[in-house]
Write a protein that holds these residues in place. Structure first.
Motif, mmCIF file in Angstrom:
data_model
loop_
_atom_site.group_PDB
_atom_site.id
_atom_site.type_symbol
_atom_site.label_atom_id
_atom_site.label_comp_id
_atom_site.label_asym_id
_atom_site.label_seq_id
_atom_site.Cartn_x
_atom_site.Cartn_y
_atom_site.Cartn_z
ATOM 1 N N PRO B 9 96.711 3.599 76.421
ATOM 2 C CA PRO B 9 96.364 2.386 77.168
ATOM 3 C C PRO B 9 97.263 1.216 76.770
ATOM 4 O O PRO B 9 97.723 1.134 75.627
ATOM 5 C CB PRO B 9 94.912 2.138 76.777
ATOM 6 C CG PRO B 9 94.657 2.925 75.564
ATOM 7 C CD PRO B 9 95.626 4.051 75.542
ATOM 8 N N LEU B 10 97.507 0.350 77.724
ATOM 9 C CA LEU B 10 98.296 -0.848 77.463
ATOM 10 C C LEU B 10 97.503 -1.826 76.603
ATOM 11 O O LEU B 10 98.020 -2.457 75.705
ATOM 12 C CB LEU B 10 98.642 -1.506 78.800
ATOM 13 C CG LEU B 10 99.387 -2.835 78.745
ATOM 14 C CD1 LEU B 10 100.799 -2.623 78.234
ATOM 15 C CD2 LEU B 10 99.408 -3.487 80.116
ATOM 16 N N LEU B 11 96.212 -1.902 76.921
ATOM 17 C CA LEU B 11 95.349 -2.832 76.194
ATOM 18 C C LEU B 11 94.132 -2.067 75.704
ATOM 19 O O LEU B 11 93.512 -1.316 76.458
ATOM 20 C CB LEU B 11 94.909 -3.964 77.136
ATOM 21 C CG LEU B 11 93.907 -4.967 76.581
ATOM 22 C CD1 LEU B 11 94.557 -5.851 75.538
ATOM 23 C CD2 LEU B 11 93.326 -5.812 77.697
ATOM 24 N N ARG B 12 93.852 -2.235 74.417
ATOM 25 C CA ARG B 12 92.653 -1.587 73.881
ATOM 26 C C ARG B 12 91.837 -2.659 73.159
ATOM 27 O O ARG B 12 92.305 -3.259 72.197
ATOM 28 C CB ARG B 12 93.071 -0.480 72.922
ATOM 29 C CG ARG B 12 91.909 0.292 72.352
ATOM 30 C CD ARG B 12 92.382 1.397 71.438
ATOM 31 N NE ARG B 12 92.733 2.599 72.166
ATOM 32 C CZ ARG B 12 93.511 3.557 71.667
ATOM 33 N NH1 ARG B 12 94.046 3.430 70.461
ATOM 34 N NH2 ARG B 12 93.761 4.647 72.371
ATOM 35 N N VAL B 13 90.653 -2.904 73.678
ATOM 36 C CA VAL B 13 89.776 -3.917 73.094
ATOM 37 C C VAL B 13 88.621 -3.182 72.449
ATOM 38 O O VAL B 13 87.950 -2.379 73.108
ATOM 39 C CB VAL B 13 89.256 -4.874 74.196
ATOM 40 C CG1 VAL B 13 88.212 -5.822 73.647
ATOM 41 C CG2 VAL B 13 90.416 -5.643 74.804
ATOM 42 N N LYS B 14 88.438 -3.404 71.151
ATOM 43 C CA LYS B 14 87.440 -2.612 70.428
ATOM 44 C C LYS B 14 86.425 -3.539 69.788
ATOM 45 O O LYS B 14 86.748 -4.270 68.848
ATOM 46 C CB LYS B 14 88.173 -1.768 69.373
ATOM 47 C CG LYS B 14 87.322 -0.754 68.655
ATOM 48 C CD LYS B 14 87.385 0.617 69.317
ATOM 49 C CE LYS B 14 86.352 1.550 68.703
ATOM 50 N NZ LYS B 14 85.114 1.681 69.462
#
Lengths: 329, 332
Positions: B9-14
C-alpha cells in the motif's frame, strides 16, 4: 377569514427584487409568480444567486432597507396585499400569521438571551399573554419539538444547544403563534443528514397538524422529493419550471431541470461511470445572457433562445415551463 | 519508485489517535482533560485507489486527514507513506516527503491567496520543493497544469477573485498536482459548490486519477457522491471507523446500524421512491466526542443496542470480507 377552497393562501404576481448599488442595479428576482394553497408545501429550488432567498425575504418584507427594492403587481396573503401594507400591520403578521426559519441555526438567535425568552417573545407580542404565561407556553412548545427536559433547557443560551437542537427550537418559535404560512430558507443545509431528517420530519408533521402551508427553499433535490407537494425551479431570478413534485421529477421539461436531475449521483440508481454535468457556470446577475438566461449552457439552445426570453406557460396538469424547446419531448 | 508495484500500500495508517487538550475556564486555562477526535483509526490505501471517508460533523474525518499529512501531532499509532515510517519524521524530512501527498480544501475562496496571480499560485509549490529548473520550465509546467484541469492558459495572469467557485476549485487541484503527488487528500472538495458544478469537479478528479494513478483519500458527507467516486469506503463515528468495505458491499448491504441509519436518512431525488420508503429516524444527535464513555459510542442512539454495547467497545473485526465494529457481528 372565510377563504374559498379555490383561493390560494398566498398569491404572488410579477415579484421583482432589485439590489441597488452606487453604480449598478442587480435584478435578483425578475417577475416571479406563484401560488401557495392552504396546507401545501411548495419547494423553491435553485442554485446560489437564483433569487430563491431574495424571494423569501421579499415576502416577509425583510430585505435590507435602502439596498434592495421589491415590487410586484400582487402579493396577496389571506386577502391582504403584503406589498402595500403599512409596516405596523406587517409587524402584526410577521411571526404570527407568517413566520420564517433561517438557514444558520446559530446566527439567527440572539446569543445574549435564553432560548425560552426568545421563543416566548412572539407569543407575548402577538397573543398578548402575560410574560410568565408566555414563558410557560414556550416551554410547552420546546417540549412539542421533542427537546428533552424543556423546562431547564428553556433557561439555557443558544451556545449551549447543539445545531440540531437550535433548529428544533427555531421550529418551535416559528410555529408558536400557529402561523398559516411558514417560510423555511435552507433550514437544514448546515446540519448532518440524520439530523436533517429529524428536523424536516418534525416541520412537516407540525405544519400538517396545524394545516399551515410551507415554502421550503432548498437546493437539495432529495429533500424536495421527500417533502414537497409542488416545486418551482428558479434560474437567474426567474421560475423556469413548476409543477407537482411528481410531474416535475417524472417528466422534467426544462433543460435546466433535466440537467440538475441528471448531474447528481443517486443512491436509488446503480453507480454509473461518469456524471453528466451541466456545462459552464451559473450566470452572474450583472452579466445576464441575452434571451433565455440558460441558453449558453443549454444543449438544445436555438437561435430564438438567444434573442427572446421565454415566459412561463402552461404545459398541462399543474405543469408550467419557460422554454421554447418542445417541453415534453 | 520502488513501491509502485501495486502490492504494497502507498499509505498505511495503523491505530492512530489524535487528542486535543481541553482547558479549564479562567485566566490560566489549565489543561483539565483531552478529547479524542480520532481514536484508533487504521486503513490502507493503494495507488490508483480511492478511499471514501464518510461520517457526520465531528466524527474525525478531517482530523484523520490532517494527521496523515502530519499537520497535527499524533498521540498514538503509526503512519507509513510510500515505504517510509513518517510517524516521527522531523520537519525538514517531512516537508520533503509531503511533496508526495497534497491536499485540496473545501472552501475555494479561502484557500487561494487573493493577492497572487494564478501563475504564481501554481509556481509556488514548485519553488517550495525546488522543482523550478530554469524559469521557462516552470512557465511550461504552469501551462500544462492549467490544461490538465481544463482552464485556458490565458488565465495565468488573473487573480482568484476573477473566477467562480468551480474554477477556483480547478485551480486548487492544479496547485496540488503541481508537484506530481502520489496521494491527493480531498476534504469536502465540492460541498461549497453549486450542484450543477459539482459533477464537473468530480469528473475531473476521476479523470485525473485514471490518467496519473493517483491515490485519493476522499472525505465528504454526501453519501451518494462518495459512492460514485470511491473504490472502498470507511464510515466514521465519534472518532472511530465503524465499518470499512468495498463500495458495493457497503452500499448494497450495510452491516453496522449506523451505516444503515446514515444511508436511510438520505432522501432520494424521486418523489415516488420517497413516498414508498419509510426511514427509521435515529434518536438524538451525534454525541460530542468528549468523554468517550465505556462501550460503543453509537449505543446511545442505536436501535439495536444490547447490554454488552453499553459496557464494551466493539473492536473492528473482519466479517463478510469487510471490517465492522459492532457486537451484532461476532468474529467470523
Amino acid at each position: 377569514m372565510a377563504t374559498a377552497a379555490d383561493t390560494p393562501l398566498l398569491r404572488v404576481r410579477d415579484l421583482t427584487v432589485e439590489f441597488v448599488g452606487r453604480t449598478s442595479c442587480l435584478r435578483a428576482v425578475d417577475g416571479v409568480s406563484f401560488e401557495v394553497a392552504e396546507g401545501e408545501t411548495l419547494a423553491v429550488v435553485g442554485e446560489s444567486g437564483s433569487g430563491k432567498t431574495a424571494t423569501a425575504l421579499a415576502l416577509m418584507r425583510l430585505l435590507p432597507a435602502g439596498k434592495a427594492q421589491a415590487s410586484a403587481s400582487e402579493v396577496t396573503f389571506e386577502g391582504c396585499d403584503l406589498m402595500r401594507l403599512p409596516e405596523s400591520r406587517m409587524r402584526e403578521l410577521r411571526g404570527n400569521r407568517i413566520s420564517m426559519i433561517f438557514q444558520d441555526p446559530m446566527s439567527a438567535w440572539n446569543p445574549a438571551l435564553t432560548i425560552g425568552k426568545q421563543v416566548a417573545e412572539p407569543i407575548q407580542c402577538h397573543e398578548l399573554l402575560s410574560w410568565p404565561s408566555a414563558l410557560s407556553r414556550a416551554e410547552e412548545l420546546l417540549g412539542s419539538v421533542r427537546i428533552p427536559d424543556p423546562r431547564s433547557r428553556s433557561g439555557q443560551y443558544p451556545h449551549q444547544f447543539s445545531g440540531g437542537m437550535r433548529q428544533r427550537a427555531m421550529v418551535a418559535m416559528a410555529l408558536a403563534c400557529r402561523p398559516r404560512l411558514v417560510i423555511a430558507d435552507e433550514p437544514t443545509t448546515a446540519l448532518d443528514v440524520t439530523v436533517q431528517a429529524q428536523i424536516l420530519n418534525l416541520l412537516k408533521d407540525l405544519t400538517r397538524q396545524s394545516g399551515a402551508s410551507l415554502i421550503l427553499v432548498t437546493h437539495d433535490l432529495g429533500v424536495v422529493a421527500r417533502y414537497a407537494d409542488r416545486v418551482a425551479i428558479m434560474y437567474a431570478g426567474r421560475i423556469v419550471e413548476s409543477g407537482s413534485a411528481r410531474e416535475v421529477y417524472r417528466q422534467p421539461g426544462h433543460p435546466y431541470t433535466r440537467g440538475l436531475l441528471a448531474c447528481v449521483p443517486r443512491l436509488d440508481r446503480p453507480a454509473t461511470g461518469a456524471l453528466t454535468p451541466i456545462p459552464g457556470q451559473p450566470p452572474s446577475l450583472n452579466r445576464l445572457p441575452s434571451g433565455c438566461a440558460f441558453h449558453p449552457r443549454c444543449p438544445h439552445a436555438m437561435e430564438r433562445c438567444r434573442r427572446e426570453r421565454p415566459v412561463l406557460e402552461h404545459k398541462g396538469g399543474q405543469h408550467w415551463g419557460a422554454c421554447f424547446v418542445d417541453f415534453h419531448r | 519508485m520502488s513501491t509502485s508495484t501495486g502490492e504494497k500500500p502507498l499509505l498505511r495508517v495503523k491505530d492512530i489517535s489524535v487528542a486535543f487538550p481541553v482547558t479549564g475556564r479562567g485566566i490560566v486555562r489549565r489543561r483539565i482533560g483531552s478529547v479524542r477526535a480520532v481514536d484508533g483509526v487504521s486503513f490502507e490505501l493503494r495507488q490508483n485507489e480511492t478511499l471514501g471517508l464518510v461520517g457526520e460533523t465531528g466524527s474525525g474525518k478531517s482530523t484523520t486527514a490532517l494527521a496523515v499529512l502530519r499537520m497535527l501531532d499524533l498521540s498514538g499509532g503509526r503512519i507509513e507513506f510510500d515505504g517510509h515510517d513518517i510517524t516521527r519524521l522531523g520537519r525538514a524530512r517531512m516537508r520533503r516527503l509531503r511533496r508526495g501527498m497534497q491536499m485540496i480544501f473545501q472552501d475555494p475562496f479561502a484557500s487561494l491567496n487573493p493577492r497572487m496571480r494564478i501563475g504564481r499560485i501554481l509556481e509556488e509549490p514548485l519553488v517550495v520543493h525546488g522543482l523550478t529548473g530554469d524559469g521557462r520550465g516552470s512557465a511550461r509546467r504552469v501551462d500544462e497544469l492549467l490544461e490538465l484541469v481544463g482552464l485556458d492558459s490565458g488565465t495565468r495572469d488573473r487573480f482568484p477573485h476573477e473566477f467562480s467557485g468551480g474554477q477556483r476549485q480547478r485551480i486548487s487541484i492544479a496547485r496540488a498536482l503541481a508537484v506530481s503527488p502520489k496521494l491527493l487528500i480531498c476534504d469536502e472538495p465540492v460541498s461549497a459548490l453549486d450542484v450543477s458544478i459539482q459533477a464537473q469537479i468530480i469528473n475531473l478528479l476521476v479523470d485525473l486519477k485514471r490518467r496519473t494513478g493517483l491515490a485519493l483519500l476522499f472525505i465528504a458527507h454526501d453519501l451518494a457522491l462518495v459512492r460514485h467516486i470511491s473504490d472502498r469506503v470507511a464510515v466514521m463515528y465519534a472518532g472511530r471507523i465503524v465499518e470499512l468495505a468495498d463500495r458495493d458491499a457497503l452500499y448494497e448491504r450495510p452491516l453496522h446500524p449506523y451505516t444503515q441509519a446514515l444511508l436511510a436518512a438520505v432522501p432520494r431525488p424521486d418523489p415516488e421512491v420517497e413516498t414508498a420508503r419509510g426511514i427509521g429516524l435515529l434518536p438524538d444527535e451525534p454525541p460530542r466526542s468528549i468523554d468517550p464513555a465505556l462501550g460503543c459510542p453509537f449505543s446511545l442512539r442505536c436501535p439495536k443496542a444490547m447490554d454488552v454495547c453499553r459496557c464494551e467497545t466493539p473492536p473492528l473485526r473482519m466479517r463478510d470480507a469487510r471490517a465492522v465494529a459492532c457486537h451484532l457481528y461476532g468474529p467470523d
